[in-house]
Design a protein around this motif. Sequence first.
Motif, PDB file in Angstrom:
ATOM      1  N   PHE A 147     -25.982  10.989  81.225  1.00 52.86           N
ATOM      2  CA  PHE A 147     -24.772  11.423  80.505  1.00 52.86           C
ATOM      3  C   PHE A 147     -24.150  10.315  79.656  1.00 52.86           C
ATOM      4  O   PHE A 147     -23.289  10.589  78.816  1.00 52.86           O
ATOM      5  CB  PHE A 147     -23.745  12.056  81.455  1.00 52.86           C
ATOM      6  CG  PHE A 147     -22.975  11.116  82.332  1.00 52.86           C
ATOM      7  CD1 PHE A 147     -23.449  10.777  83.588  1.00 52.86           C
ATOM      8  CD2 PHE A 147     -21.758  10.600  81.922  1.00 52.86           C
ATOM      9  CE1 PHE A 147     -22.722   9.921  84.401  1.00 52.86           C
ATOM     10  CE2 PHE A 147     -21.018   9.748  82.734  1.00 52.86           C
ATOM     11  CZ  PHE A 147     -21.518   9.403  83.978  1.00 52.86           C
ATOM     12  N   GLU A 163     -28.810  16.838  72.174  1.00 52.52           N
ATOM     13  CA  GLU A 163     -29.201  17.526  73.412  1.00 52.52           C
ATOM     14  C   GLU A 163     -29.907  16.534  74.305  1.00 52.52           C
ATOM     15  O   GLU A 163     -30.947  15.977  73.941  1.00 52.52           O
ATOM     16  CB  GLU A 163     -30.098  18.719  73.095  1.00 52.52           C
ATOM     17  CG  GLU A 163     -29.272  19.919  72.704  1.00 52.52           C
ATOM     18  CD  GLU A 163     -29.967  21.235  73.010  1.00 52.52           C
ATOM     19  OE1 GLU A 163     -30.649  21.338  74.043  1.00 52.52           O
ATOM     20  OE2 GLU A 163     -29.824  22.134  72.175  1.00 52.52           O
ATOM     21  N   TYR A 180     -32.344  17.082  80.919  1.00 54.70           N
ATOM     22  CA  TYR A 180     -32.140  16.746  82.332  1.00 54.70           C
ATOM     23  C   TYR A 180     -33.486  16.495  82.999  1.00 54.70           C
ATOM     24  O   TYR A 180     -34.486  17.144  82.642  1.00 54.70           O
ATOM     25  CB  TYR A 180     -31.444  17.907  83.054  1.00 54.70           C
ATOM     26  CG  TYR A 180     -29.959  18.040  82.779  1.00 54.70           C
ATOM     27  CD1 TYR A 180     -29.182  16.935  82.452  1.00 54.70           C
ATOM     28  CD2 TYR A 180     -29.336  19.273  82.886  1.00 54.70           C
ATOM     29  CE1 TYR A 180     -27.817  17.067  82.224  1.00 54.70           C
ATOM     30  CE2 TYR A 180     -27.962  19.418  82.668  1.00 54.70           C
ATOM     31  CZ  TYR A 180     -27.213  18.302  82.335  1.00 54.70           C
ATOM     32  OH  TYR A 180     -25.873  18.429  82.125  1.00 54.70           O
ATOM     33  N   GLY A 227     -20.619  22.410  76.176  1.00 49.72           N
ATOM     34  CA  GLY A 227     -21.435  23.432  76.807  1.00 49.72           C
ATOM     35  C   GLY A 227     -21.200  24.803  76.207  1.00 49.72           C
ATOM     36  O   GLY A 227     -20.404  24.973  75.276  1.00 49.72           O
ATOM     37  N   TRP A 284     -15.172  15.447  83.526  1.00 50.70           N
ATOM     38  CA  TRP A 284     -16.584  15.829  83.658  1.00 50.70           C
ATOM     39  C   TRP A 284     -17.096  15.931  82.225  1.00 50.70           C
ATOM     40  O   TRP A 284     -16.844  16.914  81.526  1.00 50.70           O
ATOM     41  CB  TRP A 284     -16.724  17.146  84.406  1.00 50.70           C
ATOM     42  CG  TRP A 284     -18.147  17.586  84.557  1.00 50.70           C
ATOM     43  CD1 TRP A 284     -18.845  18.372  83.688  1.00 50.70           C
ATOM     44  CD2 TRP A 284     -19.053  17.263  85.611  1.00 50.70           C
ATOM     45  NE1 TRP A 284     -20.131  18.549  84.144  1.00 50.70           N
ATOM     46  CE2 TRP A 284     -20.296  17.887  85.316  1.00 50.70           C
ATOM     47  CE3 TRP A 284     -18.966  16.498  86.785  1.00 50.70           C
ATOM     48  CZ2 TRP A 284     -21.417  17.782  86.139  1.00 50.70           C
ATOM     49  CZ3 TRP A 284     -20.079  16.402  87.603  1.00 50.70           C
ATOM     50  CH2 TRP A 284     -21.277  17.036  87.287  1.00 50.70           C
ATOM     51  N   ALA A 285     -17.766  14.871  81.758  1.00 47.90           N
ATOM     52  CA  ALA A 285     -18.023  14.757  80.327  1.00 47.90           C
ATOM     53  C   ALA A 285     -19.203  13.819  80.110  1.00 47.90           C
ATOM     54  O   ALA A 285     -19.801  13.308  81.047  1.00 47.90           O
ATOM     55  CB  ALA A 285     -16.771  14.209  79.630  1.00 47.90           C
ATOM     56  N   THR A 286     -19.492  13.569  78.855  1.00 47.60           N
ATOM     57  CA  THR A 286     -20.492  12.560  78.511  1.00 47.60           C
ATOM     58  C   THR A 286     -19.866  11.165  78.638  1.00 47.60           C
ATOM     59  O   THR A 286     -18.660  11.029  78.863  1.00 47.60           O
ATOM     60  CB  THR A 286     -20.936  12.744  77.056  1.00 47.60           C
ATOM     61  OG1 THR A 286     -19.820  12.469  76.207  1.00 47.60           O
ATOM     62  CG2 THR A 286     -21.442  14.149  76.800  1.00 47.60           C
ATOM     63  N   ILE A 297     -27.136  14.212  87.139  1.00 50.09           N
ATOM     64  CA  ILE A 297     -25.953  13.661  86.470  1.00 50.09           C
ATOM     65  C   ILE A 297     -25.812  12.192  86.897  1.00 50.09           C
ATOM     66  O   ILE A 297     -25.179  11.865  87.905  1.00 50.09           O
ATOM     67  CB  ILE A 297     -24.689  14.482  86.817  1.00 50.09           C
ATOM     68  CG1 ILE A 297     -24.920  15.977  86.517  1.00 50.09           C
ATOM     69  CG2 ILE A 297     -23.486  13.947  86.029  1.00 50.09           C
ATOM     70  CD1 ILE A 297     -25.193  16.307  85.069  1.00 50.09           C
ATOM     71  N   ASP A 299     -18.686  16.701  75.985  1.00 49.90           N
ATOM     72  CA  ASP A 299     -19.664  17.686  76.414  1.00 49.90           C
ATOM     73  C   ASP A 299     -19.310  19.004  75.732  1.00 49.90           C
ATOM     74  O   ASP A 299     -18.158  19.408  75.723  1.00 49.90           O
ATOM     75  CB  ASP A 299     -19.552  17.771  77.941  1.00 49.90           C
ATOM     76  CG  ASP A 299     -20.199  18.989  78.542  1.00 49.90           C
ATOM     77  OD1 ASP A 299     -21.015  19.624  77.874  1.00 49.90           O
ATOM     78  OD2 ASP A 299     -19.877  19.287  79.707  1.00 49.90           O
ATOM     79  N   HIS A 333     -28.892  24.779  83.974  1.00 49.33           N
ATOM     80  CA  HIS A 333     -28.851  24.097  82.684  1.00 49.33           C
ATOM     81  C   HIS A 333     -30.047  23.138  82.619  1.00 49.33           C
ATOM     82  O   HIS A 333     -30.322  22.427  83.570  1.00 49.33           O
ATOM     83  CB  HIS A 333     -27.571  23.274  82.545  1.00 49.33           C
ATOM     84  CG  HIS A 333     -26.323  24.110  82.479  1.00 49.33           C
ATOM     85  ND1 HIS A 333     -25.065  23.559  82.372  1.00 49.33           N
ATOM     86  CD2 HIS A 333     -26.128  25.462  82.501  1.00 49.33           C
ATOM     87  CE1 HIS A 333     -24.152  24.516  82.316  1.00 49.33           C
ATOM     88  NE2 HIS A 333     -24.766  25.685  82.405  1.00 49.33           N
ATOM     89  N   MET A 335     -27.946  18.718  78.554  1.00 45.79           N
ATOM     90  CA  MET A 335     -26.515  18.579  78.299  1.00 45.79           C
ATOM     91  C   MET A 335     -26.337  18.545  76.781  1.00 45.79           C
ATOM     92  O   MET A 335     -26.979  17.743  76.099  1.00 45.79           O
ATOM     93  CB  MET A 335     -25.983  17.282  78.917  1.00 45.79           C
ATOM     94  CG  MET A 335     -24.520  16.995  78.600  1.00 45.79           C
ATOM     95  SD  MET A 335     -23.951  15.416  79.328  1.00 45.79           S
ATOM     96  CE  MET A 335     -23.535  15.948  80.989  1.00 45.79           C
ATOM     97  N   ALA A 379     -24.025  17.685  73.673  1.00 46.11           N
ATOM     98  CA  ALA A 379     -22.895  16.769  73.480  1.00 46.11           C
ATOM     99  C   ALA A 379     -22.688  16.502  71.999  1.00 46.11           C
ATOM    100  O   ALA A 379     -23.635  16.539  71.211  1.00 46.11           O
ATOM    101  CB  ALA A 379     -23.162  15.453  74.205  1.00 46.11           C
TER     102      ALA A 379
END
Length: 387
Positions: A345, A12, A15, A54, A309-311, A340, A52, A29, A32, A34
């Motif tokens: 990320f 985790e 943010y 979610g 849209w990811a890690t 972000i 990611d 959120h 993130m 992952a």
Amino acid sequence: MKIRDVRASLIEIPYPRPFVPSWAPEGAHRTMAAVVVEVETDSGVVGVSGGDMGHGSGPLLLATIRDVIRPLLVGHDLFATEHIANRLRYVAQYFFPRPWVVGVAVWDAVGKVCDRPLYQLWGGTADEVPAYASFGEVRDPAQRVDDALAVVAAGFRGIKLRVHSATVAEDLRQVAAVREAVGPDVMLAVDANQAASRWRYAPDGSRLMWSYERALTTARELSDLDVAWLEEPLPRHDYGAQRRLTAESPIPIAGGEHNRGFAELVRLLEDDCFDIYQPDANESEEIHALRQFGTMVAARHRRIIPHAWATGLGVAGNLQLCASLPSCEWLEYPYDPPVIVPEVFQVMLAEPLLPDPATGVVRLPTAPGLGVTLDRAAIDQLTVQRV
Ligand SMILES: [Mg+2]
């Protein structure tokens, strides 16, 4: 060479401030979630991947890896990748819908054993891919103008905006303000996030469902703003409406990130649902099958620009996919400061994948496989569950 173990960690990533994705009915959120997957071979080579996870699905993936995927893959020939892909499809059908990160880790191990970057193993020659800054929040037009100017100053030559306002006019205000600010030379795309029913909400939590007429009106208006594509304007299984919209729209229609499995992607292509297909190496299908899908898309004179849209690990997989394709104009690069950003990320990578500040391209790593190295200390510090 055989697979000796399949492991995963759920991390985790906090943010710096709450983040309200345009598509999230649950609101802000704060972290993130992952996964980091490792596939170890009996020669000691370890393939890695991640994505990611979610909506609380991370623990489900970890349980699936422990109880289903590990027993299916341990002892399996690493190079029998078609058979591994079919086992993952079985998992996707009966247990967990997106086990594809495991396939990416298998391929990372294959690349490491062969001592070649994946995109080169798959015949690609592009050693860099232009990155577009993919924003995630809907913001007021003045704020978004400042954001857009900042990312152009940081080197990006493309931007994707989210629209999720109550009216078409409000959506257009944000896009028009950004187009005027950045000028004609910056690629501007627009994502409506209407493909998944769960996402058909406004940031304030109210239901926001686009009609066919709203999608077509929006596409026509965006044409005047020289928008490169309108993404996910309609539900992902409404093949007829998507095909009709693609035929009627003056600008390209994009989608597919929420469609699952090869058969669904082929159905979209056969029905000519999109100008631009956007599968994701971590979410949609086994990564090498997506490379093959890219050839099919090119044969139909359509385009493929993967969703990413990811890690950092997720972007790394999609970057290899992009560079291996017959043609891929853009890499989606999650970027919406102050939340972000690469330090967030890509925290699991020892060296983040960064766009060149002068040209906006991301260079392919020269190391084999995905070409990335895990930051084990950062992962250990953020791990909340491990199998
Ligand atoms: Mg999208």
